[in-house]
Design a protein around this motif. Structure first.
Motif, PDB file in Angstrom:
ATOM      1  N   GLN A 203      11.310 -14.733   0.977  1.00 30.50           N
ATOM      2  CA  GLN A 203      10.586 -15.760   0.611  1.00 30.50           C
ATOM      3  C   GLN A 203       8.913 -15.219   0.798  1.00 30.50           C
ATOM      4  O   GLN A 203       8.352 -15.654  -0.271  1.00 30.50           O
ATOM      5  N   ALA A 204       8.904 -14.114   1.277  1.00 31.61           N
ATOM      6  CA  ALA A 204       7.412 -13.715   1.589  1.00 31.61           C
ATOM      7  C   ALA A 204       7.036 -12.920   0.594  1.00 31.61           C
ATOM      8  O   ALA A 204       5.816 -12.644   0.218  1.00 31.61           O
ATOM      9  N   ILE A 205       8.191 -12.196  -0.054  1.00 35.31           N
ATOM     10  CA  ILE A 205       7.938 -11.070  -1.299  1.00 35.31           C
ATOM     11  C   ILE A 205       7.426 -12.092  -2.447  1.00 35.31           C
ATOM     12  O   ILE A 205       6.340 -11.712  -3.125  1.00 35.31           O
ATOM     13  N   GLU A 206       8.114 -13.156  -2.752  1.00 36.12           N
ATOM     14  CA  GLU A 206       7.634 -14.105  -3.687  1.00 36.12           C
ATOM     15  C   GLU A 206       6.213 -14.547  -3.450  1.00 36.12           C
ATOM     16  O   GLU A 206       5.492 -14.640  -4.582  1.00 36.12           O
ATOM     17  N   ARG A 207       5.877 -14.997  -2.197  1.00 37.15           N
ATOM     18  CA  ARG A 207       4.672 -15.552  -1.859  1.00 37.15           C
ATOM     19  C   ARG A 207       3.475 -14.398  -2.182  1.00 37.15           C
ATOM     20  O   ARG A 207       2.466 -14.826  -2.600  1.00 37.15           O
ATOM     21  N   GLU A 208       3.539 -13.400  -1.562  1.00 32.58           N
ATOM     22  CA  GLU A 208       2.879 -12.132  -1.575  1.00 32.58           C
ATOM     23  C   GLU A 208       2.471 -11.848  -3.037  1.00 32.58           C
ATOM     24  O   GLU A 208       1.594 -11.404  -3.322  1.00 32.58           O
ATOM     25  N   THR A 209       3.766 -11.699  -3.816  1.00 34.33           N
ATOM     26  CA  THR A 209       3.649 -11.143  -5.184  1.00 34.33           C
ATOM     27  C   THR A 209       2.705 -12.165  -6.049  1.00 34.33           C
ATOM     28  O   THR A 209       1.801 -11.575  -6.706  1.00 34.33           O
ATOM     29  N   LEU A 210       2.669 -13.434  -5.874  1.00 30.44           N
ATOM     30  CA  LEU A 210       2.171 -14.488  -6.711  1.00 30.44           C
ATOM     31  C   LEU A 210       0.553 -14.486  -6.110  1.00 30.44           C
ATOM     32  O   LEU A 210      -0.315 -14.611  -6.962  1.00 30.44           O
TER      33      LEU A 210
ATOM     34  N   ARG B 251      -0.261  -2.339 -12.381  1.00 27.46           N
ATOM     35  CA  ARG B 251       0.924  -1.705 -12.979  1.00 27.46           C
ATOM     36  C   ARG B 251       1.885  -1.179 -11.878  1.00 27.46           C
ATOM     37  O   ARG B 251       3.226  -1.379 -11.811  1.00 27.46           O
ATOM     38  N   HIS B 252       1.211  -0.544 -10.849  1.00 25.75           N
ATOM     39  CA  HIS B 252       1.959  -0.083  -9.577  1.00 25.75           C
ATOM     40  C   HIS B 252       3.102  -0.934  -8.984  1.00 25.75           C
ATOM     41  O   HIS B 252       4.234  -0.641  -8.725  1.00 25.75           O
ATOM     42  N   VAL B 253       2.393  -2.273  -8.492  1.00 23.93           N
ATOM     43  CA  VAL B 253       3.119  -3.153  -8.010  1.00 23.93           C
ATOM     44  C   VAL B 253       4.167  -4.001  -8.530  1.00 23.93           C
ATOM     45  O   VAL B 253       5.211  -3.947  -8.276  1.00 23.93           O
ATOM     46  N   GLY B 254       3.819  -4.061 -10.087  1.00 21.67           N
ATOM     47  CA  GLY B 254       4.889  -4.594 -10.956  1.00 21.67           C
ATOM     48  C   GLY B 254       6.027  -3.769 -11.191  1.00 21.67           C
ATOM     49  O   GLY B 254       7.107  -4.045 -11.336  1.00 21.67           O
ATOM     50  N   SER B 255       5.703  -2.505 -11.267  1.00 21.68           N
ATOM     51  CA  SER B 255       6.687  -1.306 -11.524  1.00 21.68           C
ATOM     52  C   SER B 255       7.397  -1.077 -10.496  1.00 21.68           C
ATOM     53  O   SER B 255       8.765  -1.105 -10.353  1.00 21.68           O
TER      54      SER B 255
ATOM     55  N   ALA C 193       3.341 -11.684 -12.309  1.00 22.68           N
ATOM     56  CA  ALA C 193       4.083 -12.906 -11.766  1.00 22.68           C
ATOM     57  C   ALA C 193       5.086 -13.254 -12.344  1.00 22.68           C
ATOM     58  O   ALA C 193       6.163 -13.956 -11.903  1.00 22.68           O
ATOM     59  N   ALA C 194       5.432 -12.761 -13.890  1.00 23.81           N
ATOM     60  CA  ALA C 194       6.451 -13.030 -14.647  1.00 23.81           C
ATOM     61  C   ALA C 194       7.838 -12.182 -14.012  1.00 23.81           C
ATOM     62  O   ALA C 194       8.858 -12.782 -14.363  1.00 23.81           O
ATOM     63  N   GLY C 195       7.461 -11.514 -13.358  1.00 23.26           N
ATOM     64  CA  GLY C 195       8.574 -10.795 -12.612  1.00 23.26           C
ATOM     65  C   GLY C 195       9.362 -11.319 -11.381  1.00 23.26           C
ATOM     66  O   GLY C 195      10.367 -10.892 -10.995  1.00 23.26           O
ATOM     67  N   VAL C 196       8.469 -12.240 -10.974  1.00 21.39           N
ATOM     68  CA  VAL C 196       8.823 -12.689  -9.561  1.00 21.39           C
ATOM     69  C   VAL C 196      10.266 -13.486  -9.579  1.00 21.39           C
ATOM     70  O   VAL C 196      11.233 -13.389  -8.639  1.00 21.39           O
ATOM     71  N   PRO C 197      10.526 -14.456 -10.679  1.00 23.22           N
ATOM     72  CA  PRO C 197      11.940 -14.853 -10.579  1.00 23.22           C
ATOM     73  C   PRO C 197      13.177 -13.849 -10.680  1.00 23.22           C
ATOM     74  O   PRO C 197      14.250 -14.118 -10.051  1.00 23.22           O
ATOM     75  N   ALA C 198      12.949 -12.864 -11.412  1.00 21.46           N
ATOM     76  CA  ALA C 198      14.110 -11.853 -11.320  1.00 21.46           C
ATOM     77  C   ALA C 198      14.257 -11.184 -10.277  1.00 21.46           C
ATOM     78  O   ALA C 198      15.254 -11.072  -9.393  1.00 21.46           O
ATOM     79  N   VAL C 199      13.186 -11.074  -9.624  1.00 14.45           N
ATOM     80  CA  VAL C 199      13.296 -10.229  -8.011  1.00 14.45           C
ATOM     81  C   VAL C 199      13.759 -11.226  -7.024  1.00 14.45           C
ATOM     82  O   VAL C 199      14.502 -10.918  -6.304  1.00 14.45           O
ATOM     83  N   ALA C 200      13.320 -12.473  -7.306  1.00 12.55           N
ATOM     84  CA  ALA C 200      13.890 -13.640  -6.231  1.00 12.55           C
ATOM     85  C   ALA C 200      15.529 -13.637  -6.313  1.00 12.55           C
ATOM     86  O   ALA C 200      16.182 -13.773  -5.430  1.00 12.55           O
ATOM     87  N   GLU C 201      15.899 -13.559  -7.642  1.00 12.09           N
ATOM     88  CA  GLU C 201      17.534 -13.941  -8.077  1.00 12.09           C
ATOM     89  C   GLU C 201      18.092 -12.563  -7.485  1.00 12.09           C
ATOM     90  O   GLU C 201      19.138 -12.966  -6.758  1.00 12.09           O
TER      91      GLU C 201
ATOM     92  N   CYS D 260       6.299  -4.824   2.512  1.00 13.11           N
ATOM     93  CA  CYS D 260       5.293  -4.156   3.056  1.00 13.11           C
ATOM     94  C   CYS D 260       4.399  -3.816   1.840  1.00 13.11           C
ATOM     95  O   CYS D 260       2.995  -3.839   1.909  1.00 13.11           O
ATOM     96  N   GLU D 261       4.937  -3.175   0.951  1.00 13.90           N
ATOM     97  CA  GLU D 261       4.172  -2.443  -0.319  1.00 13.90           C
ATOM     98  C   GLU D 261       3.238  -3.810  -0.940  1.00 13.90           C
ATOM     99  O   GLU D 261       2.237  -3.290  -1.322  1.00 13.90           O
ATOM    100  N   THR D 262       3.913  -4.887  -1.224  1.00  9.75           N
ATOM    101  CA  THR D 262       3.264  -5.879  -1.841  1.00  9.75           C
ATOM    102  C   THR D 262       1.930  -6.662  -1.082  1.00  9.75           C
ATOM    103  O   THR D 262       0.929  -6.708  -1.275  1.00  9.75           O
TER     104      THR D 262
END
Length: 271
Positions: A18-25, A53-57, A95-103, A132-134
């Motif tokens: 849950q925190a990964i999704e929140r922090e990424t957004l 680019r680093h965070v998304g990659s 932000a568009a990558g969040v659903p895939a990561v969450a899944e 931690c990275e995000t």
């Protein structure tokens, strides 16, 4: 090099998910609309575009590792990124990558065995590392655009633990770590805020053959043994200190003991 964490770490897997999704957004919201060429002071030589680019990659790469449950170090880090041509669109791309990561995180058994560069050879390692990275890079972005940062103290305390548990294994990309030695000196990092765990302490011993995180009890009001040097601060401040975003000489920290030992630590632990 053996390691032992205070009680309560790692956190339950769902908290990471849950925190990964929140922090990424949150990260995407910070960088959206900002000048991509803005310098990021806490990441020398990087612009905001490069940080984004680093965070998304990295998230897409971690997602690939989890999907495959890789059993040995990958020979290549090539992965389909779908990176936009214009840096101004990077925030939406993250932000568009969040659903895939969450899944991927929902579909992955955190106990599944897999390769990891750190101590924990299970899928949960990558969820913890991704958070931690995000989180730290979200703070980097906020600093770059002049925003104040807030960090959940529970997540911050877990981030301190994650850093210290895995640091002995980080020599592959942080070679100075392999040269961190001593003669039995002990450095204590002590959490000062109740939400982060009053009395929670991490004790690292520097030995001739390297360094190791010692077993310690969470919740004790007093140290579990003598230390050569001690740094006391709020969990969020300790996290940023360990990641090189703050200095132990700042007023946010209470320092005692031999500062030369601290100087040696921080000179070798850039991550």
């Amino acid at each position: 090099m053996g390691t032992a964490s205070p009680a309560g770490h790692p956190l339950p897997y769902d908290i990471y998910r849950q925190a990964i999704e929140r922090e990424t957004l949150r990260f995407a919201e910070v960088v959206k609309g900002a000048d991509p060429g803005t310098a990021v002071p806490s990441c020398p030589d990087w612009t905001l575009a490069e940080l984004t680019r680093h965070v998304g990659s990295l998230q897409r790469w971690f997602g690939t590792l989890l999907t495959r449950l890789v059993q040995e170090p990958p020979r290549s880090r090539d992965v389909e990124l779908g990176l936009p041509e214009r840096a101004q669109e990077y925030a939406d791309w993250v932000a568009a990558g969040v659903p895939a990561v969450a899944e991927v995180l929902r579909a992955t058994d955190p106990q599944a065995g897999m390769w990891a560069w750190g101590e924990d050879q299970h899928a949960r390692f990558w969820a913890r590392r991704m958070l931690c990275e995000t989180l730290v890079h979200r703070v980097d972005a906020e600093r770059a655009v002049g925003r104040e940062s807030e960090i959940d103290p529970v997540l911050a305390a877990d981030g301190v633990d994650e850093f210290l548990v895995n640091l002995p294994y980080a020599g592959l990309f942080a070679p100075a770590v392999t040269k961190l030695h001593g003669n039995g000196e002990v450095i204590a990092f002590r959490c000062a805020d109740p939400a982060g765990g009053t009395g929670e302490e991490w004790r690292v011993r520097l030995d001739p053959d390297g360094f190791r995180l010692l077993a310690t009890a969470a919740g004790d009001a007093a140290p579990t043994g003598s230390s050569t040097a001690q740094v006391r601060g709020k969990a969020a401040d300790l996290l940023l200190l360990l990641y090189g975003r703050r200095s132990y000489r700042e007023s946010a920290f209470g320092v005692s003991g031999e500062v030369a030992v601290l100087d040696r630590w921080f000179a070798h632990t850039a991550f």
